[in-house]
Design a protein around this motif. Structure first.
Motif, PDB file in Angstrom:
ATOM      1  N   ILE A   1       5.179   3.373   6.370  1.00 41.40           N
ATOM      2  CA  ILE A   1       5.376   3.504   7.815  1.00 41.40           C
ATOM      3  C   ILE A   1       4.068   3.878   8.516  1.00 41.40           C
ATOM      4  O   ILE A   1       3.850   3.544   9.679  1.00 41.40           O
ATOM      5  CB  ILE A   1       6.469   4.560   8.101  1.00 41.40           C
ATOM      6  N   LEU A   2       3.178   4.570   7.805  1.00 43.25           N
ATOM      7  CA  LEU A   2       1.923   5.023   8.407  1.00 43.25           C
ATOM      8  C   LEU A   2       0.855   3.928   8.474  1.00 43.25           C
ATOM      9  O   LEU A   2      -0.098   4.038   9.238  1.00 43.25           O
ATOM     10  CB  LEU A   2       1.369   6.215   7.622  1.00 43.25           C
ATOM     11  N   ILE A   3       0.998   2.885   7.667  1.00 41.19           N
ATOM     12  CA  ILE A   3      -0.041   1.862   7.571  1.00 41.19           C
ATOM     13  C   ILE A   3      -0.279   1.129   8.894  1.00 41.19           C
ATOM     14  O   ILE A   3      -1.442   0.897   9.263  1.00 41.19           O
ATOM     15  CB  ILE A   3       0.276   0.858   6.436  1.00 41.19           C
ATOM     16  N   PRO A   4       0.762   0.729   9.659  1.00 41.52           N
ATOM     17  CA  PRO A   4       0.485   0.081  10.957  1.00 41.52           C
ATOM     18  C   PRO A   4      -0.318   0.977  11.896  1.00 41.52           C
ATOM     19  O   PRO A   4      -1.130   0.473  12.685  1.00 41.52           O
ATOM     20  CB  PRO A   4       1.902  -0.184  11.507  1.00 41.52           C
TER      21      PRO A   4
ATOM     22  N   CYS B   1      15.701   9.196  10.028  1.00 38.82           N
ATOM     23  CA  CYS B   1      14.296   9.413  10.383  1.00 38.82           C
ATOM     24  C   CYS B   1      13.447   8.153  10.551  1.00 38.82           C
ATOM     25  O   CYS B   1      12.459   8.178  11.286  1.00 38.82           O
ATOM     26  CB  CYS B   1      13.615  10.320   9.346  1.00 38.82           C
ATOM     27  N   VAL B   2      13.781   7.068   9.854  1.00 44.04           N
ATOM     28  CA  VAL B   2      12.870   5.912   9.870  1.00 44.04           C
ATOM     29  C   VAL B   2      13.129   4.929  11.009  1.00 44.04           C
ATOM     30  O   VAL B   2      12.382   3.978  11.182  1.00 44.04           O
ATOM     31  CB  VAL B   2      12.905   5.133   8.522  1.00 44.04           C
TER      32      VAL B   2
ATOM     33  N   ILE C   1       0.835  -1.206   0.000  1.00 43.17           N
ATOM     34  CA  ILE C   1       0.000   0.000   0.000  1.00 43.17           C
ATOM     35  C   ILE C   1       0.870   1.256   0.000  1.00 43.17           C
ATOM     36  O   ILE C   1       0.596   2.226  -0.711  1.00 43.17           O
ATOM     37  CB  ILE C   1      -0.942  -0.004   1.228  1.00 43.17           C
ATOM     38  N   GLY C   2       1.931   1.222   0.802  1.00 39.60           N
ATOM     39  CA  GLY C   2       2.841   2.362   0.858  1.00 39.60           C
ATOM     40  C   GLY C   2       3.499   2.645  -0.483  1.00 39.60           C
ATOM     41  O   GLY C   2       3.655   3.806  -0.882  1.00 39.60           O
TER      42      GLY C   2
ATOM     43  N   THR D   1       6.362  -1.491  17.348  1.00 36.99           N
ATOM     44  CA  THR D   1       7.108  -2.656  16.871  1.00 36.99           C
ATOM     45  C   THR D   1       6.914  -2.852  15.371  1.00 36.99           C
ATOM     46  O   THR D   1       7.886  -3.050  14.624  1.00 36.99           O
ATOM     47  CB  THR D   1       6.660  -3.932  17.614  1.00 36.99           C
ATOM     48  N   GLU D   2       5.646  -2.815  14.928  1.00 38.13           N
ATOM     49  CA  GLU D   2       5.360  -3.030  13.508  1.00 38.13           C
ATOM     50  C   GLU D   2       5.832  -1.847  12.662  1.00 38.13           C
ATOM     51  O   GLU D   2       6.332  -2.021  11.552  1.00 38.13           O
ATOM     52  CB  GLU D   2       3.858  -3.254  13.293  1.00 38.13           C
ATOM     53  N   LEU D   3       5.664  -0.639  13.198  1.00 43.59           N
ATOM     54  CA  LEU D   3       6.139   0.560  12.497  1.00 43.59           C
ATOM     55  C   LEU D   3       7.654   0.497  12.313  1.00 43.59           C
ATOM     56  O   LEU D   3       8.181   0.807  11.242  1.00 43.59           O
ATOM     57  CB  LEU D   3       5.730   1.786  13.315  1.00 43.59           C
ATOM     58  N   SER D   4       8.349   0.082  13.376  1.00 45.33           N
ATOM     59  CA  SER D   4       9.814  -0.038  13.315  1.00 45.33           C
ATOM     60  C   SER D   4      10.242  -1.129  12.343  1.00 45.33           C
ATOM     61  O   SER D   4      11.259  -0.994  11.655  1.00 45.33           O
ATOM     62  CB  SER D   4      10.373  -0.342  14.710  1.00 45.33           C
TER      63      SER D   4
END
Length: 224
Positions: free
Chosen positions: A214-217, A108-109, A64-65, A182-185
């Motif tokens: 990164i925003l999807i979780p 940043c990520v 999706i991202g 956790t999922e975002l990381s």
């Protein structure tokens, strides 16, 4: 905001030192340093990605991202900004576009950027960001010695990104719970791995166009 300010200044300071040292480092040494950094970034990416407990969410986030990122074409926008600055420097700043994009993504990520900014905004605790500042400052020396002064511009990205999280910490506290972070990381770690492959010259992944993943979780957590 103190932690974010110190972090940004550390990147600028490290970049300036790396730029001064750049002329005294042979090209073959620069190339080897870059590949060594890529391997270190690869390890960081792998260590973060394997912590995921919901691989389906990670896969969906990347897909999706990528769709969103390609429609917006973030990569093109970042490179255009870097190219414009590079043109104004008339080639004196090295590969400005590559340095800016690469360093911005690396700084940043990661999880430290999010957790440190939250601690800064909620508790006034700057330990994580001060630690990150030290690591970013040292890596900025190495990055700038190989990619040029464009690395210093990533301080703007870090200030905007971490500053926004710090200021919005109270509102984000209920959203960024342990599982979400956790999922975002994990998603961010996959992007870091892609960046490492690019630095090694193995691929040409448009990592910036994967940033919306990164925003999807977070959206998943809000919905379900």
């Amino acid at each position: 905001m103190l932690g974010t300010i110190v972090n940004s200044l550390a990147i600028i300071g490290g970049s300036l030192l790396g730029f001064v040292l750049k002329g005294g480092i042979p090209e073959r040494v620069n190339d080897n340093i870059m590949k060594g950094l890529a391997l270190c970034i690869m390890v960081i990416g792998i260590s973060g990605a394997i912590k995921s407990e919901n691989m389906i969410l990670i896969i969906c986030s990347i897909v999706i991202g990528a769709l969103i990122g390609e429609l917006i074409d973030i990569d093109k926008g970042l490179k255009k900004l870097g190219d414009n600055i590079e043109a104004k420097l008339q080639g004196k700043g090295g590969r400005v576009s590559e340095g800016f994009v690469t360093a911005s993504l690396v700084y940043c990520v990661g999880a430290m950027a999010i957790l440190g900014s939250l601690d800064s905004g909620l508790k006034g605790d700057y330990k994580i960001l001060f630690t990150k500042a030290m690591l970013d400052g040292i890596s900025a020396i190495m990055f700038t010695s190989t990619l040029g002064i464009g690395v210093a511009l990533s301080a703007i990205s870090v200030f905007a990104y971490q500053g926004t999280i710090t200021l919005a910490a109270s509102a984000l506290q209920g959203i960024l719970v342990g599982t979400v972070i956790t999922e975002l990381s994990a998603v961010g770690s996959l992007l870091i791995m892609g960046l490492a492959f690019n630095m090694l010259g193995l691929t040409k992944i448009k990592v910036a166009n994967l940033l919306p993943a990164i925003l999807i979780p977070i959206l998943y957590h809000l919905i379900f």
